[in-house]
Design an enzyme around this catalytic site. Sequence first.
Site, short mmCIF file in Angstrom:
data_model
loop_
_atom_site.label_atom_id
_atom_site.label_comp_id
_atom_site.label_asym_id
_atom_site.label_seq_id
_atom_site.Cartn_x
_atom_site.Cartn_y
_atom_site.Cartn_z
N TYR A 1 0.83 -1.21 0.00
CA TYR A 1 0.00 0.00 0.00
C TYR A 1 0.86 1.26 0.00
O TYR A 1 0.65 2.15 -0.84
CB TYR A 1 -0.97 -0.05 1.19
CG TYR A 1 -1.86 1.16 1.32
CD1 TYR A 1 -2.99 1.29 0.53
CD2 TYR A 1 -1.57 2.16 2.25
CE1 TYR A 1 -3.81 2.41 0.65
CE2 TYR A 1 -2.38 3.26 2.38
CZ TYR A 1 -3.51 3.39 1.59
OH TYR A 1 -4.31 4.50 1.71
N LYS B 1 1.08 4.16 -2.96
CA LYS B 1 0.74 5.58 -2.76
C LYS B 1 1.93 6.49 -3.08
O LYS B 1 1.74 7.62 -3.53
CB LYS B 1 0.23 5.80 -1.33
CG LYS B 1 -1.14 5.17 -1.09
CD LYS B 1 -2.21 5.74 -2.02
CE LYS B 1 -3.60 5.21 -1.71
NZ LYS B 1 -4.65 5.81 -2.55
#
Length: 232
Positions: free
Chosen positions: A157, A161
């Site tokens: 994750y 990002k």
Amino acid sequence: MTTIIFITGANKGLGYETARRLTELGHTVALGARDPQRGEAAAGRLGVRFVPIDVTDDASVARAAADIEAHEGRVDTLINNAGITGRRVSAADLTGDDARQVFDTNVLSIVRVTHAFLPLLEKSDAPAVINVSSGMGSFTLTHDPDRVESTIAAPLYPASKAAVTMLTMQYAKALPGIRFNAADPGYTATDLNGHGGTQTVTEGTDAIVALATEPAAAGTGRFIDRSGPVPW
Ligand SMILES: NC(=O)c1ccc[n+]([C@@H]2O[C@H](COP(=O)([O-])OP(=O)(O)OC[C@H]3O[C@@H](n4cnc5c(N)ncnc54)[C@H](OP(=O)(O)O)[C@@H]3O)[C@@H](O)[C@H]2O)c1
């Protein structure tokens, strides 16, 4: 002139709250969601139009762009909000398929949706794209012991990002006629984190709403949270 705003992943969480707040401010919101029941229900609650879109599916994204072209005719602000954390397993158990899913939903989707929506954005007098990134994608914050971002070790994750923020900066440089900015909502209670986040969804959407409502002169290629600029 009314601002026409399209938001992906807006049936719940930060996307829904963004849709609610921007509708309340008088903008025309088209609410994107991948599930027809959840999307219709959310749009019905807000009195806005539901646009089906699965951001991992080229054909679905193309249909969403055609749908908006037929109904609203243009997009002033595209908000790439849909995102996932991926499976919560130890780093040792992460697979290529896990990486593919997280990067497809969080990163490839931004290229896919932006590409399909460029013709609609080009019809706007002040086109803008807001990518919902995260402080978890900041090299500085994930190394700052005083920040919650440094306490979490989850390869996929945060890497996705970091890519979202860089994509935003590169699009901003490559396409100067459109404002591209990234928002970090901050740690917000939603389904994404089992409602462990410490902010409300209203606090979590402050940066997104600020970018969606600021004057065009505010500029491009920025990464902000509700307090101001976020270090990359
Ligand atoms: N909450 C936080 O603390 C936090 C912090 C920083 C950044 N963010 C970012 O904020 C954004 C919104 O997250 P959230 O916290 O509001 O999470 P959420 O409540 O889980 O909502 C995520 C939304 O994305 C949608 N979505 C997932 N995959 C999709 C796909 N393939 N196509 C279309 N829609 C899809 C979900 O739809 P379904 O309902 O159909 O699953 C849902 O509407 C994400 O990009 C997230 O990374 C969140």
